[in-house]
Design an enzyme around this catalytic site. Structure first.
Site, mmCIF file in Angstrom:
data_model
loop_
_atom_site.group_PDB
_atom_site.id
_atom_site.type_symbol
_atom_site.label_atom_id
_atom_site.label_comp_id
_atom_site.label_asym_id
_atom_site.label_seq_id
_atom_site.Cartn_x
_atom_site.Cartn_y
_atom_site.Cartn_z
ATOM 1 N N ARG A 43 -4.303 -34.868 -2.590
ATOM 2 C CA ARG A 43 -5.416 -35.827 -2.587
ATOM 3 C C ARG A 43 -6.030 -36.006 -1.201
ATOM 4 O O ARG A 43 -7.124 -36.554 -1.064
ATOM 5 C CB ARG A 43 -4.982 -37.165 -3.186
ATOM 6 C CG ARG A 43 -6.143 -38.108 -3.459
ATOM 7 C CD ARG A 43 -5.822 -39.203 -4.466
ATOM 8 N NE ARG A 43 -4.545 -39.839 -4.230
ATOM 9 C CZ ARG A 43 -4.296 -40.711 -3.244
ATOM 10 N NH1 ARG A 43 -5.256 -41.048 -2.410
ATOM 11 N NH2 ARG A 43 -3.106 -41.240 -3.101
ATOM 12 N N TYR A 97 -30.417 -31.814 -12.069
ATOM 13 C CA TYR A 97 -29.388 -31.612 -13.085
ATOM 14 C C TYR A 97 -29.158 -32.927 -13.854
ATOM 15 O O TYR A 97 -29.062 -33.998 -13.233
ATOM 16 C CB TYR A 97 -28.103 -31.156 -12.392
ATOM 17 C CG TYR A 97 -26.942 -30.987 -13.326
ATOM 18 C CD1 TYR A 97 -26.895 -29.933 -14.228
ATOM 19 C CD2 TYR A 97 -25.893 -31.892 -13.312
ATOM 20 C CE1 TYR A 97 -25.824 -29.786 -15.094
ATOM 21 C CE2 TYR A 97 -24.813 -31.752 -14.168
ATOM 22 C CZ TYR A 97 -24.789 -30.697 -15.062
ATOM 23 O OH TYR A 97 -23.729 -30.569 -15.912
ATOM 24 N N ASP A 169 -28.376 -29.650 -3.937
ATOM 25 C CA ASP A 169 -27.512 -29.024 -4.934
ATOM 26 C C ASP A 169 -27.929 -27.549 -4.968
ATOM 27 O O ASP A 169 -29.005 -27.206 -5.453
ATOM 28 C CB ASP A 169 -27.735 -29.709 -6.287
ATOM 29 C CG ASP A 169 -26.823 -29.164 -7.374
ATOM 30 O OD1 ASP A 169 -26.420 -27.984 -7.278
ATOM 31 O OD2 ASP A 169 -26.538 -29.904 -8.336
ATOM 32 N N LYS A 194 -19.805 -22.911 -11.708
ATOM 33 C CA LYS A 194 -20.854 -21.960 -12.068
ATOM 34 C C LYS A 194 -20.655 -20.632 -11.330
ATOM 35 O O LYS A 194 -19.671 -19.973 -11.536
ATOM 36 C CB LYS A 194 -22.224 -22.588 -11.806
ATOM 37 C CG LYS A 194 -22.381 -24.001 -12.380
ATOM 38 C CD LYS A 194 -22.287 -24.071 -13.897
ATOM 39 C CE LYS A 194 -22.111 -25.489 -14.417
ATOM 40 N NZ LYS A 194 -23.093 -26.461 -13.948
HETATM 41 C C1 LIG Z 1 -23.160 -27.846 -13.786
HETATM 42 C C2 LIG Z 1 -23.939 -28.407 -12.688
HETATM 43 C C3 LIG Z 1 -23.506 -29.547 -12.000
HETATM 44 C C4 LIG Z 1 -22.263 -30.299 -12.382
HETATM 45 O O1 LIG Z 1 -21.135 -29.517 -12.244
HETATM 46 P P1 LIG Z 1 -19.785 -29.738 -13.082
HETATM 47 O O2 LIG Z 1 -18.865 -28.742 -12.470
HETATM 48 O O3 LIG Z 1 -20.109 -29.508 -14.523
HETATM 49 O O4 LIG Z 1 -19.361 -31.154 -12.828
HETATM 50 C C5 LIG Z 1 -24.292 -30.008 -10.951
HETATM 51 N N1 LIG Z 1 -25.441 -29.386 -10.610
HETATM 52 C C6 LIG Z 1 -25.884 -28.296 -11.253
HETATM 53 C C7 LIG Z 1 -27.158 -27.675 -10.821
HETATM 54 C C8 LIG Z 1 -25.156 -27.765 -12.313
HETATM 55 O O5 LIG Z 1 -25.620 -26.682 -12.955
#
Ligand SMILES: *Cc1c(COP(=O)(O)O)cnc(C)c1O
Length: 379
Positions: A43, A97, A169, A194
């Site tokens: 953690r 998102y 992001d 992803k």
């Molecule tokens: C999937 C996604 C997230 C969130 O990610 P998780 O791993 O599902 O929590 C945030 N931003 C974008 C652009 C995403 O495609």
């Protein structure tokens, strides 16, 4: 000499097996260590496999440091809540998102954090949204699902001029296609679920930036406690070794597919930053140095039934998530944007016949054949 990205994917981070001389990183599953010799605890973000993969991701983004979380959204939430306090104001890009929008809309008010969704590419709107208490500007490029492009240099200049902290992001680009820190953005967030992981089999998130900002996020993050296990860290490190080959192939396949779709009678619109007719193609060209990504969004003609089209596909699978080695497709109005007001949705261009394709690493001829058969057999 600084190493190139594909070399960093394979060799950055990692742990030398000094005991048995194996050539890959061993897994250290301990959650507890001899306190006389070590302060490691998962953690606290300081166990061996977490540190190994953090180093790899930081190197790929050209960052001083990186920190890992149990999901992409945990990375988003921990970054914001580590920086913000009651009374602060946040500028958010209009198209984000869905999970990020839900986080902001459902949680910020409870903590007296104010916010505005702004058309950040519009200078006047951006300037007007600035308040005394504005602390963060938060963007996403390319964005989900319409792959809009935000000018990163412009945002970082605006942010610096007004003493804000800029967050992006960068999930859809991956570090192979775009490195926002090089353009002056302060913090880069990834849903590692992803492209970084790339095999649709693990959930993780990462934030990259200066030692100072990442330390701040770790300091609060250990109180929020959404960490990643050593097993997942190890698997993520293993996965990133192929990130560059996967993403470069996905870029190439996506470009071919976008070109195919643009010329098809049954397709009304194609959104892909690599296409010359994309509204912000020139900016994408400057800032997406590795390629335009593996996501292609398109709208079928109104006489087409998008569910039937998806059902008829043989290789491309209908799934909610994205960025795997396998090609997948989703309907934003039935998944990520289901709860959004219909009028607002239509206004943004997120229509019933809109589909978001996540292009995999299969042969592009096979993918185009799959799309073609389904488009032609479905009129
Ligand atoms: C999937 C996604 C997230 C969130 O990610 P998780 O791993 O599902 O929590 C945030 N931003 C974008 C652009 C995403 O495609």
């Amino acid at each position: 000499m600084s190493k190139k990205l594909s070399t960093k994917c394979v060799h950055s981070g990692g742990i030398k097996d000094e005991k048995f001389f194996g050539n890959i990183t061993p897994i250290y599953p301990s959650i507890t260590y001899n306190y006389l010799k070590s302060d490691s605890y998962p953690r606290y973000f300081n166990t061996p496999n977490q540190l190994a993969v953090s180093k790899k991701i930081a190197d790929l983004e050209g960052a001083e440091d990186a920190v890992l979380f149990g999901s992409g959204l945990a990375a988003v939430a921990n970054s914001m809540f580590s920086i913000l306090k009651s009374g602060d104001h946040v500028i958010l890009q209009k198209s984000l998102y869905g999970g990020t929008i839900n986080l902001v809309d459902n949680e910020f008010k409870k903590f007296n954090i104010n916010y505005d969704y702004v058309d950040v590419n519009n200078d006047q709107a951006l300037q007007k949204s600035l308040k005394n208490k504005t602390k963060i500007i938060y963007i996403e490029s390319p964005s989900n699902p319409l792959l809009t492009i935000t000018d990163l240099k412009k945002i970082s200049e605006f942010s610096k001029k007004n003493n804000l902290i800029s967050l992006i992001d960068n999930t859809f680009s991956s570090p192979i296609n775009q490195n926002p820190l090089n353009m002056g953005i302060d913090l880069v967030i990834h849903s590692a679920t992803k492209y970084l992981a790339g095999h649709s089999d693990l959930l993780a998130g990462a934030v990259c930036g200066s030692t100072k900002l990442i330390s701040k996020i770790k300091k609060s993050g250990l109180n929020f406690g959404s960490n990643i296990s050593e097993y997942i860290s190890w698997l993520l490190e293993r996965s990133i070794k192929t990130l560059s080959v996967r993403v470069l192939k996905q870029n190439e396949n996506a470009m071919k597919i976008a070109d195919f779709l643009v010329n098809h009678r049954a397709v009304n619109k194609v959104y892909y930053p690599g296409l010359k007719n994309h509204e912000k193609h020139e900016i994408a060209l400057q800032q997406m140095t590795g390629g335009f990504g593996g996501m292609v969004t398109f709208e079928l003609n109104s006489n087409m039934n998008s569910d039937r089209f998806v059902e008829n596909l043989q290789i491309i699978q209908p799934t909610m998530s994205l960025a795997g080695v396998e090609s997948t497709i989703t309907s934003p109005t039935q998944t990520s944007h289901k709860k959004m007001d219909i009028n607002l949705r239509e206004e943004l261009g997120i229509t019933k016949n809109l589909l978001r394709l996540s292009v995999g690493i299969e042969d592009s001829d096979d993918l185009i054949h799959d799309l073609s058969e389904s488009l032609n057999g479905n009129k």
